[in-house]
Design an enzyme around this catalytic site. Structure first.
Site, mmCIF file in Angstrom:
data_model
loop_
_atom_site.group_PDB
_atom_site.id
_atom_site.type_symbol
_atom_site.label_atom_id
_atom_site.label_comp_id
_atom_site.label_asym_id
_atom_site.label_seq_id
_atom_site.Cartn_x
_atom_site.Cartn_y
_atom_site.Cartn_z
ATOM 1 N N GLY A 229 -7.818 19.130 -6.896
ATOM 2 C CA GLY A 229 -8.456 19.210 -5.583
ATOM 3 C C GLY A 229 -7.421 19.162 -4.480
ATOM 4 C CG ASN B 136 3.097 17.318 -3.201
ATOM 5 O OD1 ASN B 136 3.321 16.959 -4.341
ATOM 6 N ND2 ASN B 136 2.329 18.362 -2.919
ATOM 7 C CD GLU C 188 -4.870 14.024 -2.123
ATOM 8 O OE1 GLU C 188 -3.756 13.605 -2.498
ATOM 9 O OE2 GLU C 188 -5.857 14.089 -2.878
#
Length: 843
Positions: A253, A257, A290
């Site tokens: 998904g 990083n 994220e």
């Protein structure tokens, strides 16, 4: 190499200089990696995968090096231990596996283009450069990248670009971080930029196939998320920028990083003017997830993959904490209940499921532990439980101390519990080990025994399960005073029930707000007492009742026939979360139905009766000043009305399609999937099929693509279903990243099931070669098991998959899913007559 040995104990890198020359035409990468570090012995082992080694030097001296593709290693002998500088010259392939360094493909005006990106989690950094590819081997990285550059192309990476010299792009040195977080991308991109209050530059990048306005929503959420986390964690974001990049081909998904987060296009670039509330929530929570990782996972990283939950469980909880603060009108914790909680409770009830903390060694085993229902959903439920227990202030203080103690380094689960426990003044380690180290969860049985209110706990199973007498420390969170905070024994006697009930003046309940990971089985009289007051209960409590009753029926602790008449108690609710939960239960009842029979007709009549007045109230179109609950409920109710063959719903959905025929993407996004599915099922033909498939190939709107997939796979025309299956291996039509959804859709269709099942058995080798290297691969087995419900299909499933039991990464999934299908077959055989009788009695 000894099983379980960590390469970082032999050689610890401190800095990498990575030069890559990438040629898209030849699909060859020429690399030169210089690694500085310290060795404890002369026999050095690095990680590599698919690298062709040209030369290796240690402190300027050429050494003989050997590669082992099975172990994914590069081995050589250094002249002496201590501080070393290792230089490796090599070449590597630019592949189409969506792992390592790879091209994403897209089209603009019929012209095929590509965008080069990276995906290094879990162990694919070694496909790009030799390294110690382990989370604990943190180092700094300097990237220098050359490529066959064209006009109007952009290159981005974890850190800002410092200079371009002779076609080589040099990027600033990173902070100390793990190999799997290194990232870069290049190609023709557009972007939108802004800055946070603290000066962090925020950017959203996508191909030019998207409208510029499709970047706005993500830019706003990303900016506000970073600002929220800096305040919540009381720890500054440590990099100069935070780029968000939409990749046209991406198996996961999204990926955290550091400084360059990558996403599926559908989870970043959206048309806010025509996006459903559900899609906005999905995109917002993915971004917030994220960006939570930039601290929890990137700044502080798990020591080894067995503590993957440290990264994922926390980010999964924090996405809801953040979005609840940024968009309080969404009531995002209700979405947590209908998605994360429901997923975790279903999966975690199967015997053989992994624990949240699980031992792993080999790369295939590491990929296999990314079980969304356990590491993400169950893990986040555990942390919600802790947050509820210790409070938000203690949580924030503990996290600040945790980040300060372990920043730019690694940690274990015990480090987190120590920090949070110290902040809260309680010992969390003992309690949480019962949830971390043990698979499954308890059902708390509530009974009146000899006038005494009595609780007992036992492990809850759906299907066969071996009772190992596990016990949990359960936060009871009751609505009665003087009830213990924790249940730490197998049985607990609470006192005289009538006295307790009279003093409280309300039915007895446990697990208020459904914050803890257990379910409750109230004896019939106690349950009826709760149901008599259902209208006064909160939406979350009503959801919890429906959810627990469904699970108890699945686990054979009550009959599904008991659940059926209860459904009408909830049918008039105007709560989005209650409607979602209600129709999740109704969707579960479909497994008892044989298509085109009188029993299915009666069931559809019941569904129509439950949904008709709600559909008449909501209709298809948004109304001025309507609530978020109405917007969430509309699609759920309309889908039920169409399943129930409500003639007004069927006809008005058809009329909507006719009105928007030239441009079906303009249908309201919140109901577009079900309206198109209705059209395909009731009015479909080759012309409509061709129109939708052409739209699927050319649109850049990921939401519209998903809606088309959902609609087309529901056709009853076997010729059209055959055409769909013929495109499964045609990446020009169906990208490998989207194939599972198409496969699942056809498999779930009674008219297409045989086609899809034959395809996966005949072309398993192709599937394994195409997507076998990523963490999504095992889910093809999972989705198959979710659908199969007959003894014949169980036999076929076992015949095909059991010979693969020894395949690394597949063992647990196959074993569990045989159990899943077997339990469903037994449940249907034994419960079907009672369910049919209950449905007929409810009409």
């Amino acid at each position: 190499m000894v099983e379980g040995q960590r390469l970082v104990d032999i050689f610890r890198p401190t800095h990498y200089d990575i030069f890559l020359d990438i040629n898209r035409e030849t699909k060859v990468i020429a690399g030169k990696t210089t690694i500085k570090g310290s060795a404890t012995q002369t026999a050095i082992i690095l990680n590599q995968k698919y690298l062709s080694i040209n030369n290796v030097t240690v402190d300027g001296q050429t050494v003989i090096a050997t590669t082992n593709d099975e172990d994914e290693t590069l081995t050589f002998t250094a002249p002496e231990p201590g501080e070393l500088t290792i230089v490796v010259d090599y070449t590597a392939p630019l592949t189409d596996t969506m792992m390592g360094i790879y091209p994403s493909y897209y089209q603009i005006d019929g012209q095929k283009k590509q965008l080069i990106g990276t995906q290094f989690e879990t162990t694919a950094a070694r496909q790009a450069f030799p390294s110690i590819d382990e989370p604990a081997a943190k180092a700094t990285f300097s990237l220098a990248i050359k490529y066959d550059e064209h006009e109007n192309e952009t290159i981005i990476a974890n850190m800002p670009e410092e200079k371009v010299d002779d076609g080589v792009h040099y990027f600033a040195q990173t902070v100390k971080m793990s190999t799997y977080l290194v990232a870069f991308a290049f190609g023709e991109m557009q972007s939108k930029l802004t800055k946070t209050n603290s000066g962090v530059q925020i950017g959203v990048f996508a191909t030019k196939a998207h409208q510029p306005s499709e970047l706005d929503f993500a830019l706003d959420i990303a900016k506000r998320s970073i600002e929220f986390y800096e305040d919540y964690y009381q720890t500054p974001y440590p990099l100069p920028h935070s780029w968000q990049l939409a990749l046209p081909d991406f198996s996961a998904g999204a990926m955290e990083n550091w400084g360059l987060v990558t996403y599926r296009e559908a989870y970043l670039a959206i048309d806010e003017a025509n996006a459903s509330v559900e899609m906005k929530q999905r995109v917002a929570t993915v971004i917030a997830h994220e960006l939570a990782h930039q601290w929890f996972g990137d700044l502080v990283t798990m020591q080894w993959w067995d503590d993957l939950w440290l990264n994922e469980s926390f980010a999964n909880m924090m996405e809801y904490v953040a979005i609840d603060a940024l968009q309080p009108d969404w009531h995002i914790w209700e979405t947590f209940q209908t998605s994360e909680a429901a997923s975790a409770l279903q999966r975690d009830a199967t015997d053989g499921v992994q624990s949240v903390h699980v031992q792993v060694e080999k790369p295939a085993e590491i990929d296999a532990i990314f079980d969304g229902a356990i590491v993400y959903a169950k893990g986040s439920r555990m942390l919600v439980m802790v947050r509820s227990l210790i409070g938000d202030d203690a949580l924030r203080r503990g996290l600040k101390d945790y980040f300060e103690a372990h920043k730019f380094a690694n940690a274990k689960g015990s480090d987190l519990w120590a920090a949070l426990g110290k902040a809260a003044g309680i010992d969390l380690t003992a309690m949480m080990s019962t949830w971390l180290e043990q698979p499954g969860y308890p059902v708390v049985n509530v009974k009146v025994v000899n006038d005494k209110l009595t609780l007992s706990q036992e492990q809850f199973f759906i299907g066969d399960g071996v009772d190992q007498k596990r016990q949990w420390q359960i936060p009871l969170h009751s609505n009665y005073t003087d009830i213990p905070e924790l249940m730490v024994t197998q049985q607990l006697e609470l006192g005289d029930y009538e006295e307790l009930r009279q003093v409280a003046g309300t039915p007895f309940r446990l697990n208020l707000d459904n914050t803890a990971h257990f379910i409750v089985n109230y004896e019939p009289a106690l349950l009826q007492d709760i149901l008599n007051h259902v209208d006064s209960l909160s939406a979350i409590t009503q959801l919890q009742l429906l959810q627990d009753l469904r699970l108890l029926a699945e686990g054979r602790q009550i009959s599904y026939a008991v659940v059926v008449p209860i459904l009408r108690n909830f049918a008039a609710s105007q709560s989005g979360v209650v409607n979602t939960a209600l129709y999740q239960v109704i969707g579960n009842l479909k497994k008892f139905m044989t298509p085109d029979t009188s029993e299915e007709k009666a069931f559809k009549q019941l569904v129509n009766e439950l949904s008709a007045s709600q559909f008449a109230r909501l209709d298809w179109h948004k109304k001025p000043a309507e609530t978020i609950d109405d917007q969430v409920s509309r699609a759920v109710i309309a889908d039920a009305a169409l399943f129930g063959e409500n003639q007004k719903a069927v006809a008005s959905a058809h009329a909507l399609v006719q009105e928007n025929q030239p441009n079906l993407v303009k249908l309201p996004a919140d109901i577009r999937a079900i309206v198109l599915a209705n059209e395909v099922k009731h009015f479909g033909n080759q012309e409509l099929f061709d129109q939708l498939l052409a739209d699927y190939r050319t649109t850049s709107d990921g939401g519209y693509q998903r809606d088309i997939m959902s609609a087309l796979t529901k056709t009853s025309d076997k010729a059209l279903l055959t055409q769909i299956v013929s495109h499964f291996e045609d990446s020009e039509t169906i990208k490998p990243q989207d194939l599972r959804g198409w496969y699942q859709g056809v498999l779930a269709n009674e008219d297409g099931q045989q086609l899809a099942w034959d395809w996966i058995r005949n072309d398993w080798d192709w599937l394994e070669k195409t997507v076998g290297g990523d963490m999504e691969f095992t889910t093809y087995i999972t989705v198959t098991a979710r659908i199969f419900k007959t003894a014949d299909r169980l036999s076929e499933f076992k015949a095909f998959f059991e010979p693969k039991l020894e395949t690394p990464g597949l063992t647990r999934e196959i074993t569990m899913d045989v159990n899943v299908i077997a339990s469903r077959v037994t449940l249907i055989a034994e419960e079907k007559p009672a369910v049919q009788q209950a449905i007929n009695a409810s009409l």
